[in-house]
Scaffold this motif. Structure first.
Motif, PDB file in Angstrom:
ATOM      1  N   ILE A 254       8.730  -6.434   3.668  1.00 30.64           N
ATOM      2  CA  ILE A 254       8.121  -5.106   3.608  1.00 30.64           C
ATOM      3  C   ILE A 254       8.615  -4.335   2.387  1.00 30.64           C
ATOM      4  N   TYR A 255       7.872  -3.247   2.076  1.00 40.39           N
ATOM      5  CA  TYR A 255       8.181  -2.386   0.942  1.00 40.39           C
ATOM      6  C   TYR A 255       8.392  -3.223  -0.326  1.00 40.39           C
TER       7      TYR A 255
ATOM      8  N   TRP B  79       3.679  -6.780  10.793  1.00 41.96           N
ATOM      9  CA  TRP B  79       4.144  -5.378  10.820  1.00 41.96           C
ATOM     10  C   TRP B  79       4.356  -4.870   9.383  1.00 41.96           C
TER      11      TRP B  79
ATOM     12  N   LYS C 297       4.408  -2.935   5.853  1.00 43.87           N
ATOM     13  CA  LYS C 297       4.548  -1.572   5.332  1.00 43.87           C
ATOM     14  C   LYS C 297       4.906  -1.684   3.858  1.00 43.87           C
ATOM     15  N   SER C 298       4.200  -0.945   2.993  1.00 47.03           N
ATOM     16  CA  SER C 298       4.533  -0.981   1.576  1.00 47.03           C
ATOM     17  C   SER C 298       3.738   0.083   0.814  1.00 47.03           C
TER      18      SER C 298
ATOM     19  N   CYS D 140       0.922   1.920  15.736  1.00 46.57           N
ATOM     20  CA  CYS D 140      -0.259   2.499  15.080  1.00 46.57           C
ATOM     21  C   CYS D 140      -0.772   3.715  15.847  1.00 46.57           C
TER      22      CYS D 140
ATOM     23  N   GLU E 214       2.266   6.378  14.248  1.00 50.13           N
ATOM     24  CA  GLU E 214       2.833   6.349  12.898  1.00 50.13           C
ATOM     25  C   GLU E 214       1.735   6.563  11.853  1.00 50.13           C
TER      26      GLU E 214
ATOM     27  N   GLU F 147       1.865   6.345   8.650  1.00 47.57           N
ATOM     28  CA  GLU F 147       1.886   5.315   7.611  1.00 47.57           C
ATOM     29  C   GLU F 147       1.056   4.099   8.020  1.00 47.57           C
ATOM     30  N   ILE F 148       1.167   3.698   9.282  1.00 49.70           N
ATOM     31  CA  ILE F 148       0.409   2.545   9.773  1.00 49.70           C
ATOM     32  C   ILE F 148      -1.066   2.895   9.926  1.00 49.70           C
TER      33      ILE F 148
ATOM     34  N   LEU G 125      -2.582   2.559   6.605  1.00 47.79           N
ATOM     35  CA  LEU G 125      -2.737   1.140   6.274  1.00 47.79           C
ATOM     36  C   LEU G 125      -4.000   0.575   6.928  1.00 47.79           C
TER      37      LEU G 125
END
Length: 256
Positions: free
Chosen positions: A137-138, A160, A162-163, A184, A187, A189-190, A193
């Motif tokens: 991730i990231y 899962w 995230k980036s 989701c 969050e 951020e999700i 995405l």
């Protein structure tokens, strides 16, 4: 409306025997057709292979989770030997990747040996023509992508994920799959995405027994939670729920 689902990433071996029994008994009731059970290390893989022989709905993957101390040469060779011996039983190499959270706790941790180990797993996935399930991730996703592109890997699952927006675009361009957990529901951020990522490259997972917050706070993680995730994906994508169910299910079947 509940349709068939597949949990694309769960650590079934990490549940207690009682919890596993309850989950397996619940599968038909909650329209859960299958569980992709990933491994953390050799003992974990051996347990997942054993569970899969007991119930065909369990599909084992074998790997070494990166958020732990590196295996010594003997331990690593045992994992590769296990993969070779059981390649016909397993559906993927995984979970493998890079130690993002471990490095946050200990910035002095050297990434180099983890990268070397990941590349070995990637080469093996290519050799065996198996999908690979990644914990990257990231900024770690960039390193993983470099290795995947180097070895021309096609069936790639970033679980899962995230980036950054740039990294998300890179995954989409490479046609790599991601999976979404019940976080989701709460969050942002999700949710962003999900909005950006093509539905045809998406799967759903629990990563159980990892616990969740929101409406699932203090609740044991169960594959049935995926139904709520799919409802949220349908809402974010502004697509009919029936269509989202069918696409996510077919994505997972086609991938594994």
């Amino acid at each position: 409306m509940k349709q068939p689902i597949i949990d694309a990433h769960i650590h079934l071996d990490m549940y207690s025997e009682e919890s596993r029994r309850e989950i397996m008994q619940d599968l038909e009731r909650y329209h859960i057709d299958g569980l992709i059970s990933v491994s953390n290390h050799t003992a974990s893989a051996q347990m997942n292979l054993k569970l899969a022989r007991q119930d065909k709905r369990i599909k084992p993957a074998v790997g070494f989770h990166p958020e732990q101390e590196l295996p010594d040469d003997h331990q690593l060779e045992r994992i590769f030997k296990l993969i070779d011996e059981h390649k016909e039983e397993m559906v993927a190499i995984g979970e493998v990747g890079l130690p993002y959270y471990s490095r946050k706790k200990d910035p002095s941790l050297s990434l180099t040996p983890y990268i070397e180990m990941l590349e070995r797993f990637i080469r093996l996935a290519v050799k065996l023509d198996k999908p690979i399930i990644l914990h990257a991730i990231y900024e770690d996703a960039n390193i993983a992508c470099d290795l995947l592109e180097k070895h021309s890997v096609r069936k790639v699952h970033f679980h899962w994920f995230k980036s950054s927006p740039a990294m998300i675009r890179r995954l989409i361009e490479n046609r790599y799959s991601i999976s979404v957990t019940p976080d989701c529901l709460y969050e942002a951020e999700i949710q962003q995405l999900i909005e950006q990522y093509p539905l045809e490259l998406m799967m759903v997972e629990t990563d159980g027994p990892w616990p969740f917050e929101g409406e699932f706070k203090n609740e044991r993680t169960h594959p049935k939670m995926i139904h709520e995730s799919i409802t949220k994906i349908s809402e974010i994508k502004s697509l009919p729920l029936d269509e989202v169910y069918k696409q996510l299910y077919q994505n997972t079947v086609d991938f594994f």
